[in-house]
Design an enzyme around this catalytic site. Structure first.
Site, PDB file in Angstrom:
ATOM      1  N   MET A   1       0.848  -1.202   0.000  1.00  0.00           N
ATOM      2  CA  MET A   1       0.000   0.000   0.000  1.00  0.00           C
ATOM      3  C   MET A   1       0.880   1.248   0.000  1.00  0.00           C
ATOM      4  O   MET A   1       0.416   2.347   0.309  1.00  0.00           O
ATOM      5  CB  MET A   1      -0.936  -0.013   1.209  1.00  0.00           C
ATOM      6  CG  MET A   1      -1.900  -1.194   1.165  1.00  0.00           C
ATOM      7  SD  MET A   1      -3.430  -0.918   2.040  1.00  0.00           S
ATOM      8  CE  MET A   1      -2.830  -0.710   3.709  1.00  0.00           C
TER       9      MET A   1
ATOM     10  N   LEU B   1       6.770   3.161   1.457  1.00  0.00           N
ATOM     11  CA  LEU B   1       7.629   1.981   1.608  1.00  0.00           C
ATOM     12  C   LEU B   1       8.711   2.170   2.675  1.00  0.00           C
ATOM     13  O   LEU B   1       9.247   3.259   2.854  1.00  0.00           O
ATOM     14  CB  LEU B   1       8.272   1.660   0.260  1.00  0.00           C
ATOM     15  CG  LEU B   1       7.294   1.411  -0.891  1.00  0.00           C
ATOM     16  CD1 LEU B   1       8.048   1.133  -2.193  1.00  0.00           C
ATOM     17  CD2 LEU B   1       6.349   0.254  -0.572  1.00  0.00           C
TER      18      LEU B   1
ATOM     19  N   GLY C   1      11.069  -3.000   5.396  1.00  0.00           N
ATOM     20  CA  GLY C   1      10.329  -4.276   5.399  1.00  0.00           C
ATOM     21  C   GLY C   1       9.872  -4.599   3.982  1.00  0.00           C
ATOM     22  O   GLY C   1      10.094  -5.698   3.468  1.00  0.00           O
ATOM     23  N   HIS C   2       9.243  -3.607   3.336  1.00  0.00           N
ATOM     24  CA  HIS C   2       8.797  -3.808   1.951  1.00  0.00           C
ATOM     25  C   HIS C   2      10.001  -4.111   1.045  1.00  0.00           C
ATOM     26  O   HIS C   2       9.934  -4.991   0.186  1.00  0.00           O
ATOM     27  CB  HIS C   2       8.128  -2.538   1.409  1.00  0.00           C
ATOM     28  CG  HIS C   2       6.882  -2.123   2.118  1.00  0.00           C
ATOM     29  ND1 HIS C   2       6.790  -0.960   2.847  1.00  0.00           N
ATOM     30  CD2 HIS C   2       5.651  -2.697   2.198  1.00  0.00           C
ATOM     31  CE1 HIS C   2       5.567  -0.821   3.337  1.00  0.00           C
ATOM     32  NE2 HIS C   2       4.857  -1.873   2.972  1.00  0.00           N
TER      33      HIS C   2
ATOM     34  N   GLY D   1       4.662 -10.433   3.616  1.00  0.00           N
ATOM     35  CA  GLY D   1       5.374 -10.399   4.889  1.00  0.00           C
ATOM     36  C   GLY D   1       4.623 -11.182   5.949  1.00  0.00           C
ATOM     37  O   GLY D   1       3.401 -11.119   6.034  1.00  0.00           O
TER      38      GLY D   1
ATOM     39  N   MET E   1       8.684  -2.877  11.566  1.00  0.00           N
ATOM     40  CA  MET E   1       8.477  -1.750  10.643  1.00  0.00           C
ATOM     41  C   MET E   1       7.052  -1.760  10.118  1.00  0.00           C
ATOM     42  O   MET E   1       6.499  -2.815   9.808  1.00  0.00           O
ATOM     43  CB  MET E   1       9.458  -1.842   9.486  1.00  0.00           C
ATOM     44  CG  MET E   1      10.858  -1.538   9.909  1.00  0.00           C
ATOM     45  SD  MET E   1      11.939  -1.472   8.488  1.00  0.00           S
ATOM     46  CE  MET E   1      13.489  -1.241   9.333  1.00  0.00           C
TER      47      MET E   1
ATOM     48  N   SER F   1       4.194   1.127   7.898  1.00  0.00           N
ATOM     49  CA  SER F   1       3.948   2.475   7.354  1.00  0.00           C
ATOM     50  C   SER F   1       3.260   3.344   8.394  1.00  0.00           C
ATOM     51  O   SER F   1       3.381   4.564   8.377  1.00  0.00           O
ATOM     52  CB  SER F   1       3.071   2.379   6.100  1.00  0.00           C
ATOM     53  OG  SER F   1       3.662   1.521   5.162  1.00  0.00           O
ATOM     54  N   ARG F   2       2.518   2.724   9.304  1.00  0.00           N
ATOM     55  CA  ARG F   2       1.774   3.492  10.313  1.00  0.00           C
ATOM     56  C   ARG F   2       2.677   4.016  11.432  1.00  0.00           C
ATOM     57  O   ARG F   2       2.238   4.864  12.213  1.00  0.00           O
ATOM     58  CB  ARG F   2       0.667   2.617  10.927  1.00  0.00           C
ATOM     59  CG  ARG F   2      -0.469   2.323   9.950  1.00  0.00           C
ATOM     60  CD  ARG F   2      -1.591   1.565  10.626  1.00  0.00           C
ATOM     61  NE  ARG F   2      -2.800   1.537   9.831  1.00  0.00           N
ATOM     62  CZ  ARG F   2      -3.155   0.526   9.029  1.00  0.00           C
ATOM     63  NH1 ARG F   2      -2.396  -0.549   8.928  1.00  0.00           N
ATOM     64  NH2 ARG F   2      -4.271   0.581   8.332  1.00  0.00           N
TER      65      ARG F   2
HETATM   66  P1  AMP Z   1       1.430  -3.000   3.453  1.00  0.00           P
HETATM   67  O1  AMP Z   1       1.995  -1.945   2.566  1.00  0.00           O
HETATM   68  O2  AMP Z   1       1.446  -2.642   4.900  1.00  0.00           O
HETATM   69  O3  AMP Z   1       0.109  -3.533   2.965  1.00  0.00           O
HETATM   70  O4  AMP Z   1       2.428  -4.236   3.362  1.00  0.00           O
HETATM   71  C1  AMP Z   1       2.768  -4.801   2.138  1.00  0.00           C
HETATM   72  C2  AMP Z   1       3.513  -6.069   2.402  1.00  0.00           C
HETATM   73  O5  AMP Z   1       4.682  -5.792   3.152  1.00  0.00           O
HETATM   74  C3  AMP Z   1       2.707  -7.095   3.196  1.00  0.00           C
HETATM   75  O6  AMP Z   1       2.945  -8.403   2.675  1.00  0.00           O
HETATM   76  C4  AMP Z   1       3.267  -6.944   4.581  1.00  0.00           C
HETATM   77  O7  AMP Z   1       3.144  -8.118   5.366  1.00  0.00           O
HETATM   78  C5  AMP Z   1       4.715  -6.651   4.280  1.00  0.00           C
HETATM   79  N1  AMP Z   1       5.361  -5.983   5.409  1.00  0.00           N
HETATM   80  C6  AMP Z   1       4.949  -4.838   6.010  1.00  0.00           C
HETATM   81  N2  AMP Z   1       5.761  -4.558   7.059  1.00  0.00           N
HETATM   82  C7  AMP Z   1       6.678  -5.544   7.116  1.00  0.00           C
HETATM   83  C8  AMP Z   1       7.774  -5.825   7.987  1.00  0.00           C
HETATM   84  N3  AMP Z   1       8.094  -5.035   9.012  1.00  0.00           N
HETATM   85  N4  AMP Z   1       8.504  -6.942   7.744  1.00  0.00           N
HETATM   86  C9  AMP Z   1       8.193  -7.767   6.717  1.00  0.00           C
HETATM   87  N5  AMP Z   1       7.177  -7.551   5.869  1.00  0.00           N
HETATM   88  C10 AMP Z   1       6.429  -6.459   6.057  1.00  0.00           C
END
Ligand code: AMP
Length: 312
Positions: A37, A40, A43-44, A179, A216, A218-219
């Protein structure tokens, strides 16, 4: 260094996205998708590096999906920085090939009914339905979506499973990387891919944490310094419970209390803490097989999730 950076192709149209994938496939190329989303963080970026190990080409989608947010949730304040994201993607070793950045994945053109087409009998609606949308088809992973994040966010997993299905049908990847930070989501996607016969290998990647232990997210930028300090109790509490289990404490009620007490004492407001079997996500009372401790807690206005696997 800058000379080695690769400019990704930016695609906003779903038909163009599919055309690109099919053209690459005729050249014998394999493709990984990393759905995000945006906003970045490392983690991403780690998921992208993992993706490079599996395929020749990597697509990153950046799309804040309105169907997984309830109207009371933080869709309108979800952080975004598209230009910053592109800069980060260019700096990833190996770069990426395409950023898929659609404006609205639920825009079906003039024939779309503006009225809400119903929500599959659910009491709650998402931002998508509230905004008026002709979309009426949903993917539900019925048992795994219940409990934990599914209890506190009733439209969340329906929205996630549906948008991931749409992304899979548009991008047509060979591999998709998720993740384990979003553990219940990762399990749901794996189950969905199995149950619906998607020919996509789902790869789960370990949680990436900041040096202080906070997972990690985004929030995290929305946490004040004080809230961030309090939020460190999450990782601390999970580590404490894991160590206790490894020392022989297998009673889940007592392990859960360690987590709950630590987070509450730090000033966090607990949404849930559960110890569940890793694959089925069934709550367990006594650890007899690999489990995962899952937690969600509020620090001020920010809801954070985290988890830790215990492989005994
Ligand atoms: P999001 O942008 O939050 O929807 O996350 C996109 C992808 O990144 C999802 O598969 C999450 O599980 C993964 N993700 C987010 N934060 C982390 C993190 N700290 N470590 C590993 N993967 C992450």
């Amino acid at each position: 260094m800058a000379g080695k950076e690769k400019q990704p192709k930016i695609i906003t149209d779903k038909n163009q996205m599919r055309t690109w994938t099919r053209a690459m496939r005729t050249q014998g190329k394999t493709i990984a998708l990393v759905p995000t989303m945006g906003f970045l963080h490392d983690g991403h970026l780690s998921l992208i590096q993992e993706a490079h190990k599996h395929t020749q080409l990597v697509v990153v989608s950046i799309y804040v999906n309105p169907s997984q947010f309830a109207p009371s949730e933080d869709l309108s304040t979800y952080p975004s920085d598209f230009e910053g994201d592109i800069r980060k993607l260019m700096a990833v070793p190996g770069g990426i090939d395409v950023v898929f950045h659609p404006h609205n994945l639920y825009d079906y053109g003039v024939e779309s009914a503006r009225d809400c087409a119903g929500n599959g009998g659910m009491a709650a609606v998402s931002c998508l339905e509230e905004s008026g949308s002709g979309h009426e088809t949903w993917v539900r992973v019925e048992r795994l979506e219940k409990g934990m994040c599914g209890s506190s966010r009733p439209v969340f997993f329906r929205g996630v499973a549906t948008v991931v299905t749409k992304l899979f049908n548009i991008v047509e990847p060979d591999v998709a990387v998720f993740g384990k930070k979003d553990y219940q989501q990762w399990r749901i996607i794996r189950r969905m891919v199995r149950d619906l016969d998607f020919s996509i290998n789902i790869v789960g990647f370990e949680i990436v944490r900041d040096a202080d232990g906070l997972a990690m997210s985004s929030r995290n930028v929305r946490l004040s310094p004080e809230e961030r300090l309090k939020a460190l109790s999450i990782n601390r509490s999970l580590s404490k419970a894991k160590s206790a289990a490894e020392r022989g404490e297998l009673n889940c009620k007592r392990l859960k209390n360690l987590v709950v007490d630590e987070v509450r004492e730090a000033g966090g407001e607990l949404d849930y803490a559960e110890i569940v079997e890793q694959e089925s996500l069934e709550v367990v009372e006594e650890i007899k097989s690999p489990v995962v401790i899952l937690i969600a807690a509020w620090f001020g206005e920010v809801r954070l999730i985290d988890n830790m696997e215990i492989n005994i």
